[in-house]
Motif scaffolding. Structure first.
Motif, PDB file in Angstrom:
ATOM      1  N   CYS A   1      -2.807  -7.468  -3.705  1.00 26.59           N
ATOM      2  CA  CYS A   1      -3.996  -6.704  -4.098  1.00 26.59           C
ATOM      3  C   CYS A   1      -4.020  -6.532  -5.622  1.00 26.59           C
ATOM      4  CB  CYS A   1      -3.969  -5.344  -3.403  1.00 26.59           C
ATOM      5  SG  CYS A   1      -5.338  -4.290  -3.871  1.00 26.59           S
TER       6      CYS A   1
ATOM      7  N   CYS B   1      -7.282   4.159   1.657  1.00 30.04           N
ATOM      8  CA  CYS B   1      -7.225   3.794   0.247  1.00 30.04           C
ATOM      9  C   CYS B   1      -8.573   4.132  -0.384  1.00 30.04           C
ATOM     10  CB  CYS B   1      -6.938   2.300   0.119  1.00 30.04           C
ATOM     11  SG  CYS B   1      -7.120   1.669  -1.548  1.00 30.04           S
TER      12      CYS B   1
ATOM     13  N   THR C   1      -9.199  -2.986   3.426  1.00 34.89           N
ATOM     14  CA  THR C   1      -8.044  -3.889   3.443  1.00 34.89           C
ATOM     15  C   THR C   1      -6.715  -3.163   3.367  1.00 34.89           C
ATOM     16  OG1 THR C   1      -8.144  -4.157   1.059  1.00 34.89           O
ATOM     17  CG2 THR C   1      -9.315  -5.783   2.400  1.00 34.89           C
ATOM     18  N   ALA C   2      -6.732  -1.863   3.176  1.00 36.95           N
ATOM     19  CA  ALA C   2      -5.475  -1.116   3.037  1.00 36.95           C
ATOM     20  C   ALA C   2      -4.642  -1.234   4.297  1.00 36.95           C
ATOM     21  CB  ALA C   2      -5.781   0.349   2.744  1.00 36.95           C
TER      22      ALA C   2
ATOM     23  N   ALA D   1      -4.070  -6.964   2.057  1.00 39.91           N
ATOM     24  CA  ALA D   1      -3.685  -6.172   0.889  1.00 39.91           C
ATOM     25  C   ALA D   1      -2.520  -6.800   0.121  1.00 39.91           C
ATOM     26  CB  ALA D   1      -3.314  -4.762   1.319  1.00 39.91           C
TER      27      ALA D   1
ATOM     28  N   CYS E   1       0.802  -1.232   0.000  1.00 38.88           N
ATOM     29  CA  CYS E   1       0.000   0.000   0.000  1.00 38.88           C
ATOM     30  C   CYS E   1       0.834   1.281   0.000  1.00 38.88           C
ATOM     31  CB  CYS E   1      -0.938  -0.009   1.197  1.00 38.88           C
ATOM     32  SG  CYS E   1      -2.120  -1.347   1.131  1.00 38.88           S
TER      33      CYS E   1
ATOM     34  N   ILE F   1      -9.730   2.799  -3.152  1.00 41.30           N
ATOM     35  CA  ILE F   1     -10.296   1.627  -3.832  1.00 41.30           C
ATOM     36  C   ILE F   1     -10.735   0.575  -2.816  1.00 41.30           C
ATOM     37  CG2 ILE F   1      -9.866  -0.162  -5.542  1.00 41.30           C
ATOM     38  CD1 ILE F   1      -9.744   2.577  -6.745  1.00 41.30           C
TER      39      ILE F   1
ATOM     40  N   CYS G   1       1.626   2.458  -3.428  1.00 40.55           N
ATOM     41  CA  CYS G   1       0.499   2.428  -4.364  1.00 40.55           C
ATOM     42  C   CYS G   1      -0.034   3.843  -4.605  1.00 40.55           C
ATOM     43  CB  CYS G   1      -0.600   1.547  -3.784  1.00 40.55           C
ATOM     44  SG  CYS G   1      -2.048   1.414  -4.837  1.00 40.55           S
TER      45      CYS G   1
HETATM   46  S1  SF4 Z   1      -5.434  -1.856  -0.789  1.00 40.06           S
HETATM   47 FE1  SF4 Z   1      -4.717  -2.228  -2.905  1.00 40.06          FE
HETATM   48  S2  SF4 Z   1      -5.412  -0.415  -4.060  1.00 40.06           S
HETATM   49 FE2  SF4 Z   1      -5.534   0.116  -1.883  1.00 40.06          FE
HETATM   50  S3  SF4 Z   1      -3.575   1.120  -1.417  1.00 40.06           S
HETATM   51 FE3  SF4 Z   1      -3.344  -1.063  -0.904  1.00 40.06          FE
HETATM   52  S4  SF4 Z   1      -2.473  -1.956  -2.771  1.00 40.06           S
HETATM   53 FE4  SF4 Z   1      -3.309   0.030  -3.368  1.00 40.06          FE
END
Ligand code: SF4
Length: 107
Positions: free
Chosen positions: A77, A62, A68-69, A74, A48, A64, A51
């Protein structure tokens, strides 16, 4: 004679107990260290922070996958978008947004 024998047995018993405690302490410290290293390696696999969708803001980590960030979920991901470290949270912080006025005397 019997008391000498009992004293020697007591010394041998204390010696064995002491060394078994020391060995078990060292063994458990080694295992704890190995588990910690394994856990640390696993946590470093969380992508993350590298990202583009990571906001660096604790309110919405996050855009998206906010649930789960920064968690182990993650890892791997599918929405991971490689990019530079995103400092959106720091940019929006009112304490960090200072306006500087630059006066150029030559103009
Ligand atoms: S959860 Fe996925 S999309 Fe969101 S910051 Fe982490 S790696 Fe990126």
């Amino acid at each position: 004679m019997l008391s000498e024998l009992l004293d020697r047995l007591r010394v041998i018993f204390c010696f064995c107990v002491t060394w078994s405690l020391i060995i078990s302490l060292v063994w458990s410290a080694k295992n704890t260290l190995q588990e910690g290293m394994k856990r640390l390696k696993r946590l470093h696999q969380i992508p993350c922070s590298r990202c583009n969708y990571f906001t660096n803001d604790y309110r919405l980590k996050c855009t998206i996958n906010p649930t789960t960030a920064l968690l182990e979920d993650a890892i791997g991901c599918l929405d991971f978008e490689p990019g530079s470290f995103n400092m959106n949270g720091a940019k929006s912080c009112p304490k960090k947004s200072k306006v500087f006025l630059v006066i150029d005397r030559d103009i």
